[in-house]
Design an enzyme around this catalytic site. Structure first.
Site, PDB file in Angstrom:
ATOM      1  N   ASN A   7       0.866  -1.177   0.000  1.00 49.91           N
ATOM      2  CA  ASN A   7       0.000   0.000   0.000  1.00 49.91           C
ATOM      3  C   ASN A   7       0.910   1.237   0.000  1.00 49.91           C
ATOM      4  OD1 ASN A   7      -1.729   2.083   0.585  1.00 49.91           O
ATOM      5  ND2 ASN A   7      -2.682   1.099   2.360  1.00 49.91           N
ATOM      6  N   LYS A  14       3.306   0.695   3.131  1.00 53.01           N
ATOM      7  CA  LYS A  14       2.914  -0.301   4.133  1.00 53.01           C
ATOM      8  C   LYS A  14       2.925  -1.650   3.432  1.00 53.01           C
ATOM      9  CE  LYS A  14      -0.330   2.633   6.573  1.00 53.01           C
ATOM     10  NZ  LYS A  14      -1.715   3.017   6.495  1.00 53.01           N
ATOM     11  N   ARG A  96      -2.855  -1.988  -3.219  1.00 50.54           N
ATOM     12  CA  ARG A  96      -4.023  -1.141  -3.014  1.00 50.54           C
ATOM     13  C   ARG A  96      -3.910   0.019  -3.996  1.00 50.54           C
ATOM     14  NH1 ARG A  96      -4.913   3.560   1.234  1.00 50.54           N
ATOM     15  NH2 ARG A  96      -7.087   3.967   0.784  1.00 50.54           N
ATOM     16  N   HIS A 185     -12.897   3.549   0.512  1.00 52.06           N
ATOM     17  CA  HIS A 185     -12.889   2.508   1.557  1.00 52.06           C
ATOM     18  C   HIS A 185     -13.607   1.240   1.092  1.00 52.06           C
ATOM     19  CE1 HIS A 185     -12.793   5.810   4.917  1.00 52.06           C
ATOM     20  NE2 HIS A 185     -11.560   5.391   4.676  1.00 52.06           N
ATOM     21  N   LEU A 214     -15.146   3.790  10.531  1.00 51.21           N
ATOM     22  CA  LEU A 214     -14.850   5.010  11.281  1.00 51.21           C
ATOM     23  C   LEU A 214     -13.396   4.985  11.746  1.00 51.21           C
ATOM     24  CD1 LEU A 214     -18.111   4.960  13.461  1.00 51.21           C
ATOM     25  CD2 LEU A 214     -17.796   6.064  11.249  1.00 51.21           C
ATOM     26  N   GLY A 215     -12.521   5.582  10.936  1.00 51.99           N
ATOM     27  CA  GLY A 215     -11.098   5.672  11.289  1.00 51.99           C
ATOM     28  C   GLY A 215     -10.702   7.135  11.230  1.00 51.99           C
ATOM     29  N   ARG A 246     -11.129  16.189   8.047  1.00 53.42           N
ATOM     30  CA  ARG A 246     -11.967  16.569   6.897  1.00 53.42           C
ATOM     31  C   ARG A 246     -13.361  16.967   7.353  1.00 53.42           C
ATOM     32  NH1 ARG A 246     -10.890  11.102   3.789  1.00 53.42           N
ATOM     33  NH2 ARG A 246      -8.820  10.911   4.688  1.00 53.42           N
ATOM     34  N   ASP A 288      -7.360  13.246  16.589  1.00 49.45           N
ATOM     35  CA  ASP A 288      -7.406  11.899  17.140  1.00 49.45           C
ATOM     36  C   ASP A 288      -8.556  11.769  18.132  1.00 49.45           C
ATOM     37  OD1 ASP A 288      -6.718   9.597  18.923  1.00 49.45           O
ATOM     38  OD2 ASP A 288      -4.972   9.532  17.599  1.00 49.45           O
ATOM     39  N   ARG A 290      -9.163   9.762  20.474  1.00 50.38           N
ATOM     40  CA  ARG A 290      -8.789   9.542  21.876  1.00 50.38           C
ATOM     41  C   ARG A 290      -8.547  10.863  22.589  1.00 50.38           C
ATOM     42  NH1 ARG A 290      -4.955   4.731  20.021  1.00 50.38           N
ATOM     43  NH2 ARG A 290      -4.832   6.200  18.321  1.00 50.38           N
ATOM     44  N   GLY A 336     -10.508   2.088  13.403  1.00 49.49           N
ATOM     45  CA  GLY A 336     -10.018   2.536  14.716  1.00 49.49           C
ATOM     46  C   GLY A 336     -11.107   2.977  15.688  1.00 49.49           C
ATOM     47  N   GLY A 338     -14.589   2.857  15.091  1.00 51.95           N
ATOM     48  CA  GLY A 338     -15.722   1.917  15.050  1.00 51.95           C
ATOM     49  C   GLY A 338     -15.484   0.665  15.868  1.00 51.95           C
ATOM     50  N   GLU A 339     -14.229   0.205  15.913  1.00 52.89           N
ATOM     51  CA  GLU A 339     -13.915  -1.043  16.623  1.00 52.89           C
ATOM     52  C   GLU A 339     -13.700  -0.833  18.120  1.00 52.89           C
ATOM     53  OE1 GLU A 339     -10.501  -2.806  14.620  1.00 52.89           O
ATOM     54  OE2 GLU A 339     -11.488  -2.440  12.704  1.00 52.89           O
ATOM     55  N   GLU A 369      -8.231  -4.888   5.312  1.00 54.77           N
ATOM     56  CA  GLU A 369      -8.185  -4.645   3.870  1.00 54.77           C
ATOM     57  C   GLU A 369      -7.050  -5.425   3.212  1.00 54.77           C
ATOM     58  OE1 GLU A 369      -8.553  -0.597   5.466  1.00 54.77           O
ATOM     59  OE2 GLU A 369      -9.106  -0.036   3.433  1.00 54.77           O
TER      60      GLU A 369
HETATM   61  P1  ADP Z   1      -6.870   5.012   9.433  1.00 61.12           P
HETATM   62  O1  ADP Z   1      -8.146   5.517   8.860  1.00 61.12           O
HETATM   63  O2  ADP Z   1      -5.727   5.970   9.280  1.00 61.12           O
HETATM   64  O3  ADP Z   1      -6.538   3.588   9.082  1.00 61.12           O
HETATM   65  P2  ADP Z   1      -7.598   3.995  12.060  1.00 61.12           P
HETATM   66  O4  ADP Z   1      -8.606   3.046  11.506  1.00 61.12           O
HETATM   67  O5  ADP Z   1      -6.423   3.444  12.751  1.00 61.12           O
HETATM   68  O6  ADP Z   1      -7.117   5.044  10.979  1.00 61.12           O
HETATM   69  O7  ADP Z   1      -8.396   4.968  13.063  1.00 61.12           O
HETATM   70  C1  ADP Z   1      -7.793   6.058  13.684  1.00 61.12           C
HETATM   71  C2  ADP Z   1      -8.781   6.653  14.683  1.00 61.12           C
HETATM   72  O8  ADP Z   1      -9.207   5.628  15.591  1.00 61.12           O
HETATM   73  C3  ADP Z   1      -8.198   7.768  15.535  1.00 61.12           C
HETATM   74  O9  ADP Z   1      -9.153   8.803  15.682  1.00 61.12           O
HETATM   75  C4  ADP Z   1      -7.953   7.097  16.855  1.00 61.12           C
HETATM   76  O10 ADP Z   1      -8.084   7.991  17.925  1.00 61.12           O
HETATM   77  C5  ADP Z   1      -9.064   6.080  16.917  1.00 61.12           C
HETATM   78  N1  ADP Z   1      -8.727   4.960  17.795  1.00 61.12           N
HETATM   79  C6  ADP Z   1      -7.891   3.929  17.519  1.00 61.12           C
HETATM   80  N2  ADP Z   1      -7.811   3.091  18.581  1.00 61.12           N
HETATM   81  C7  ADP Z   1      -8.604   3.604  19.528  1.00 61.12           C
HETATM   82  C8  ADP Z   1      -8.948   3.209  20.864  1.00 61.12           C
HETATM   83  N3  ADP Z   1      -8.469   2.091  21.417  1.00 61.12           N
HETATM   84  N4  ADP Z   1      -9.797   4.003  21.549  1.00 61.12           N
HETATM   85  C9  ADP Z   1     -10.283   5.128  21.006  1.00 61.12           C
HETATM   86  N5  ADP Z   1     -10.015   5.550  19.754  1.00 61.12           N
HETATM   87  C10 ADP Z   1      -9.184   4.803  19.035  1.00 61.12           C
END
Ligand code: ADP
Length: 391
Positions: A7, A14, A96, A185, A214-215, A246, A288, A290, A336, A338-339, A369
């Site tokens: 990727n 990656k 990718r 996506h 949701l990342g 965004r 972020d 978090r 990130g 969503g999970e 992916e």
């Molecule tokens: P990308 O779209 O770059 O692949 P990710 O799927 O890793 O990104 O998602 C990144 C987002 O997920 C960030 O906003 C991050 O804060 C959030 N995130 C990842 N792990 C956690 C967690 N354990 N708790 C809360 N938020 C998280």
């Protein structure tokens, strides 16, 4: 067959190396990342599957070809024992590729014509397709004739009906510049839809699913009987949900208003919409989730507002896609946020119980992916060999 998945971003590569026997039988052998390609110091993280922890090494990498050469070297001669005896063990490489425009409705074996088409689509994804192509060309130079497969972010959404992909602009702009909804996506939405069908023990073509990726980037897709019929990202990955940096949906007139009053040129405006908005722009804390959650907990009002907008948009799109499909068998959360962030799932679904009914399942499915890219690559290469009569 050992399959390398690559990727390529503008300044990163990656990778994952899989040993794939069939769709159900696969093994991750190693993964890693090279960052800051072309800068004074680049960073290399290589993680064999049986080792723990992140070890970042400083390296000096000028371009994607050097990056991929370094990856191969690490795979073949990593420490005392290499994961591979020789690079020739790699039977195929899966890439990718972000934009397949209207030319690709699925993954494909890379030929000279495919390379030309990806080049043509670069107009629509000037930041993404050129590095993807650089990766394809680098592999060709390093490996010679190894089969390569392109897996497109947009391909899964090529099933959108015309009323869902056309914008209300003069039709000539669709004809002239191919301005339409493409969606992104796609590999992630397809992967979690397939996994959901397995979990629900029903054929995918009998299910109505709403998949929420949701990342850092966020998008939601209505998957009706295995086909994407609407998705929140559009002509570019800017449309739809509020994201890390965004803005998602806005009144397009706002763009003209800000450009005029702040005297911004198109590049500056693009920067504002893509890099300075979203969770980061509203909260003034971070992109972020978090950090935003922690700040909201400490009483930061703007962080709380950013979070509320984030949730509200998700709820609106889920509602819209329930209406589009007349209900859903499952709503799936992945990536990130969503999970990992249960409060997002709970709040986004709060109050829509009456719309979804008791039978709608809520699932959290980690996306993968790269695995789907490896599986597509395996299937396409195998089919191609069979057609050519090669064992
Ligand atoms: P990308 O779209 O770059 O692949 P990710 O799927 O890793 O990104 O998602 C990144 C987002 O997920 C960030 O906003 C991050 O804060 C959030 N995130 C990842 N792990 C956690 C967690 N354990 N708790 C809360 N938020 C998280």
């Amino acid at each position: 067959m050992k399959i390398l998945v690559i990727n390529c971003g503008s300044s990163s590569v990656k990778y994952r190396l899989f040993d794939i026997k069939n769709a159900k039988n696969f093994l991750l052998l190693a993964k890693g990342l090279i960052e800051k390609i072309g800068q004074r110091v680049s960073l290399f993280t290589h993680i064999p599957a049986d080792e723990e922890g992140l070890k970042k090494k400083k390296v000096n990498i000028h371009n994607h070809q050097e990056a991929i050469s370094l990856i191969i070297k690490a795979l073949v001669t990593n420490g005392r024992r290499g994961i591979l005896q020789s690079k020739d063990e790699i039977g195929a490489v899966g890439h990718r590729v972000v934009h397949g425009a209207e030319e690709f409705t699925g993954s494909t074996l890379i030929t000279n014509d495919v390379v030309k088409s990806i080049k043509r689509s670069s107009r629509l994804a000037p930041l993404h397709n050129p590095p993807n192509l650089a990766g394809i060309n680098a592999v060709k130079r390093i490996f010679g004739g190894v089969p390569q497969v392109a897996v497109f972010d947009t391909a899964f959404h090529q099933t959108l009906p015309r009323h869902a992909y056309l914008y209300g602009l003069p039709y000539k702009y669709y004809m002239k510049y191919h301005i339409r909804r493409y969606g992104f996506h796609g590999t992630s939405h397809r992967y979690v839809a397939l996994e959901a069908a397995k979990k629900l023990k029903k054929p995918l073509n009998s299910l109505r699913l709403i998949t929420c990726h949701l990342g850092n980037g966020c998008s939601i897709t209505a998957v009706n009987r295995g086909k994407s019929i609407d998705t929140s990202m559009g002509f570019t990955p800017l449309e739809g949900l509020l994201m890390g940096t965004r803005c998602g949906d806005i009144d397009p007139a706002i763009i003209l208003y800000i450009m005029k009053t702040e005297k911004l040129n198109p590049d500056e405006m693009n920067d504002l919409l893509n890099k300075k908005s979203g969770l980061k722009g509203v909260s003034k804390v971070s992109s972020d989730m978090r950090d935003v959650l922690a700040a909201a907990k400490r009483g930061n009002k703007l962080a709380k507002t950013a979070f509320d907008i984030f949730i509200y948009r998700i709820k609106k799109y889920i509602g819209a896609y329930l209406a589009v499909m007349g209900g859903a068998d499952a709503i799936i959360f992945t990536a990130g946020i969503g999970e990992n962030v249960e409060v997002v799932q709970n709040k986004a679904l709060c109050g829509i119980n009456r719309l979804i009914g008791k039978k709608t399942r809520i699932l959290v499915i980690p996306t993968d992916e790269e695995l789907l890219i490896a599986q597509d690559t395996f299937a396409i290469v195998k089919k191609n060999k069979k057609q050519k009569g090669i064992k």
